[in-house]
Design an enzyme around this catalytic site. Structure first.
Site, mmCIF file in Angstrom:
data_model
loop_
_atom_site.group_PDB
_atom_site.id
_atom_site.type_symbol
_atom_site.label_atom_id
_atom_site.label_comp_id
_atom_site.label_asym_id
_atom_site.label_seq_id
_atom_site.Cartn_x
_atom_site.Cartn_y
_atom_site.Cartn_z
ATOM 1 N N CYS A 13 0.830 -1.197 0.000
ATOM 2 C CA CYS A 13 0.000 0.000 0.000
ATOM 3 C C CYS A 13 0.872 1.257 0.000
ATOM 4 O O CYS A 13 2.070 1.197 0.234
ATOM 5 C CB CYS A 13 -0.862 0.000 1.256
ATOM 6 N N LYS A 597 4.546 -2.984 -7.947
ATOM 7 C CA LYS A 597 5.951 -2.649 -8.198
ATOM 8 C C LYS A 597 6.848 -3.124 -7.066
ATOM 9 O O LYS A 597 7.944 -3.598 -7.282
ATOM 10 C CB LYS A 597 6.080 -1.132 -8.377
HETATM 11 C C1 F6R Z 1 9.354 -8.043 -13.362
HETATM 12 C C2 F6R Z 1 9.591 -7.420 -12.097
HETATM 13 C C3 F6R Z 1 9.566 -8.267 -10.869
HETATM 14 C C4 F6R Z 1 10.639 -7.769 -9.887
HETATM 15 C C5 F6R Z 1 10.556 -8.550 -8.573
HETATM 16 C C6 F6R Z 1 11.631 -8.116 -7.610
HETATM 17 O O1 F6R Z 1 9.425 -7.116 -14.405
HETATM 18 O O2 F6R Z 1 9.785 -6.241 -12.018
HETATM 19 O O3 F6R Z 1 9.760 -9.600 -11.182
HETATM 20 O O4 F6R Z 1 11.884 -7.908 -10.472
HETATM 21 O O5 F6R Z 1 9.305 -8.366 -7.981
HETATM 22 O O6 F6R Z 1 11.539 -6.755 -7.322
HETATM 23 P P1 F6R Z 1 12.773 -5.949 -6.758
HETATM 24 O O7 F6R Z 1 13.798 -5.904 -7.840
HETATM 25 O O8 F6R Z 1 12.219 -4.608 -6.420
HETATM 26 O O9 F6R Z 1 13.263 -6.701 -5.572
#
Ligand code: F6R
Length: 602
Positions: A13, A597
């Site tokens: 959130c 994200k």
């Molecule tokens: C795919 C994507 C996700 C992230 C994953 C890890 O395009 O963005 O697979 O790579 O959720 O996220 P981070 O890199 O923020 O740990």
């Protein structure tokens, strides 16, 4: 099962809050918009005015919330929230802010209160919402919380994670704040107004610096100012952090989506990263003594960051001739590591630096007394704060859910790191900075027309497959993930040599196959697999640095001699193709369905 798993709800959130001189309510809602990229399915806000809490909550987009608010209305003390439901329905009742029975308290919360069921049993009134947050709101009322000290103490028996902001109708122009595991920040601008946020991106165009809450820190902000406390009720002094100048470039810059903009940022991002590493002498502490401190490397990440970890492991194996492997963070945390105590160097890769699984894995590695390098794009993230050594990804803010420029910059950072250590070990002097700069000029040189045409076929596809060998197989995995998440086309990835061991049964007239064939020694093997698939009617596109294939139809050609850098060149066209196809299908690639994200729950 890990305890926290049972309580996954309201997690990725977003929180914002404002306390200061009168501002349009829409100011706060516009700040909430900056958190849209995290993914959400409802939004709400609450304000304190003349001893009463007014609020509005709406399911769906932030615009629904904005439309429910009189555009001339003004606030001096308010909180707002975007909720991303993992468990528990998407309803107005479950949306934040949550209010106590008599609407004395309103709170917004990011995180998971693990023992909320136990806490709920002790309440006189059972909140209508079935969320953990509603229990906290009700508790504040039933415990007769009056002071910040009472507020802090009320969290003594709360377990789990929280970043939260609370207002109370009897406390004029006051917001209580608290943080454990979930991020929380506050900034004061030159006019003396305060802005609270779960991501400092909200401070863009507001202040120039901000405070970052550490775990178990609380604060009271009111007309007299801001006071921080630890959980022992002691007042603490905190240092401000400068707002990242990279936020200045936040925006779509004329592109229709953040994803497309971020793909086209890649060349610049790679250059910026090199400039940053050079000017900050990032590798200087990683000397011979450091190199001799480990005999094994373990790289850990999730999703795209896991694929970067896999490529990084290959760099360490091939350049340093060292035992290196990659593991999914979500798997690592449940497997007791059989590691040679502190002789293992850990490298954690995460764009956001807030991924719960990656943070969980980092905590395990720290318990093993291992050196932990954290490679992250967000220098104020939890990962950056917990790592022994932080390597910045320096890609600039990445907003689209599908990671693009952060991935290519992760690969470049891992290549530079392995090459730097390789130079020490092998007594050579490869100029990896120059190599990346040269590469950065090529990264966007793919034929857009060719890919636009391909996307018009791909949009009607139900299924496709990416194949490759060794480094190219990892690119195939990342390509498949990118296409899947942005177009919802079911795609798989296979080592090219594995086709004949099973997948070939699925190949028929018109099956879409993408072959990544960028490693000179292995090209021929992948091309053989391509022939096997083509003989069965597959439509094949080959991404290759093989000059012999350069002028063939359905070939995307790269001229690059350094095979370690080809994974950067070969993924960019697929990112573009995925984004184009997504748009043709009417999907918003910045916010694919069901994805967020920053995945701050296990
Ligand atoms: C795919 C994507 C996700 C992230 C994953 C890890 O395009 O963005 O697979 O790579 O959720 O996220 P981070 O890199 O923020 O740990």
């Amino acid at each position: 099962m890990h305890k926290a798993n049972r309580f996954r709800r309201e997690s990725m959130c977003g929180i914002v809050g404002f306390l200061g001189k009168k501002r349009k309510t829409t100011f706060l809602i516009d700040k909430l918009n900056l958190l849209e990229y995290r993914g959400y399915d409802s939004a709400g806000y609450a304000e304190l005015s003349e001893g009463k809490i007014y609020y509005s909550k709406k399911v769906g987009r932030i615009i629904n919330l904005k439309e429910s608010i009189n555009e001339d209305s003004e606030i001096t003390c308010a909180i707002a929230h975007t909720r991303w439901a993992t468990h528990g329905k998407v309803t107005e009742t479950n949306s934040h802010p949550h209010l106590s029975k008599t609407e004395e308290w309103a709170i917004v919360h990011n995180g998971i209160i693990e023992n909320y069921e136990v806490l709920k049993k002790n309440l006189k009134f059972s909140p209508k919402s079935d969320t953990d947050t509603a229990v906290i709101a009700e508790r504040l009322e039933e415990l007769n919380i009056n002071t910040i000290e009472d507020f802090i103490k009320s969290f003594d028996d709360v377990s789990g994670s929280f970043g939260l902001a609370a207002i109370c109708k009897t406390k004029k122009n006051t917001i209580f704040l608290g943080k454990r595991k979930s991020p929380l920040f506050i900034s004061q601008n030159k006019e003396g107004d305060f802005l609270i946020a779960s991501d400092p991106i909200c401070f863009k165009d507001f202040g120039t610096d901000y405070y970052c809450f550490e775990d178990n820190e609380f604060a009271e902000v009111n007309e007299n100012g801001l006071t921080f406390y630890n959980s022992n009720l002691n007042i603490i002094k905190k240092r401000k952090a400068r707002l990242d100048s990279l936020f200045k470039s936040y925006g779509k810059n004329g592109y229709s989506t953040f994803m497309m903009k971020e793909i086209f940022d890649e060349s610049e991002a790679l250059k910026n990263q090199v400039a940053y590493y050079k000017s900050q002498k990032i590798f200087e502490p990683l000397n011979k003594e450091f190199l001799e401190s480990f005999n094994k490397v373990k790289l850990i990440g999730c999703g795209t960051a896991y694929h970067a970890s896999e490529i990084g492991a290959k760099y360490f194996q091939k350049i340093l001739n060292i035992d290196a492997s990659a593991e999914y963070a979500s798997e690592f945390i449940y497997n007791e590591p059989l590691l040679d105590n502190n002789k293992t160097l850990f490298i954690f890769v995460s764009q956001s630096g807030e991924t719960a699984d990656t943070l969980g894995a980092l905590k395990i590695a720290k318990k093993l007394n291992s050196t932990c390098i954290c490679l992250t794009n967000v220098m104020y993230s939890s990962l950056a704060r917990l790592g022994d050594i932080v390597l910045p990804v320096a890609a600039g803010v990445e907003v689209a859910v599908a990671s693009t420029k952060a991935y290519t910059c992760q690969l470049s950072a891992l290549y530079m790191l392995a090459s730097h250590l390789g130079n020490i070990k092998n007594r050579r002097n490869i100029n990896y900075f120059d190599e990346i700069i040269k590469l950065s000029d090529k990264v966007l040189k793919f034929d857009k027309e060719q890919l636009n045409k391909l996307s018009s076929f791909l949009k009607d596809c139900n299924e496709c497959i990416f194949i490759g060998k060794d480094l190219d197989f990892i690119t195939a995995k990342e390509a498949s993930l990118k296409l899947k998440e942005t177009t919802y086309i079911n795609s798989s990835s296979y080592p090219s040599g594995e086709l004949k061991h099973g997948y070939l049964a699925l190949i028929e007239e018109g099956t879409r196959v993408f072959a990544i064939a960028c490693e000179k020694k292995l090209n021929i093997k992948t091309i053989n697999s391509v022939k096997e698939a083509a003989a069965r009617g597959a439509d094949v596109t080959i991404l290759t640095n093989d000059e012999g294939l350069k002028n063939e139809e359905n070939v995307i050609y790269f001229s690059e001699e350094n095979e370690f850098l080809l994974p950067i060149l070969s993924i960019a066209p697929i990112q573009y193709l995925s984004c184009k196809t997504s748009l043709l299908k009417g999907i918003n690639p910045d916010q694919p369905r069901n994805l967020a994200k920053s995945v701050t729950v296990e």
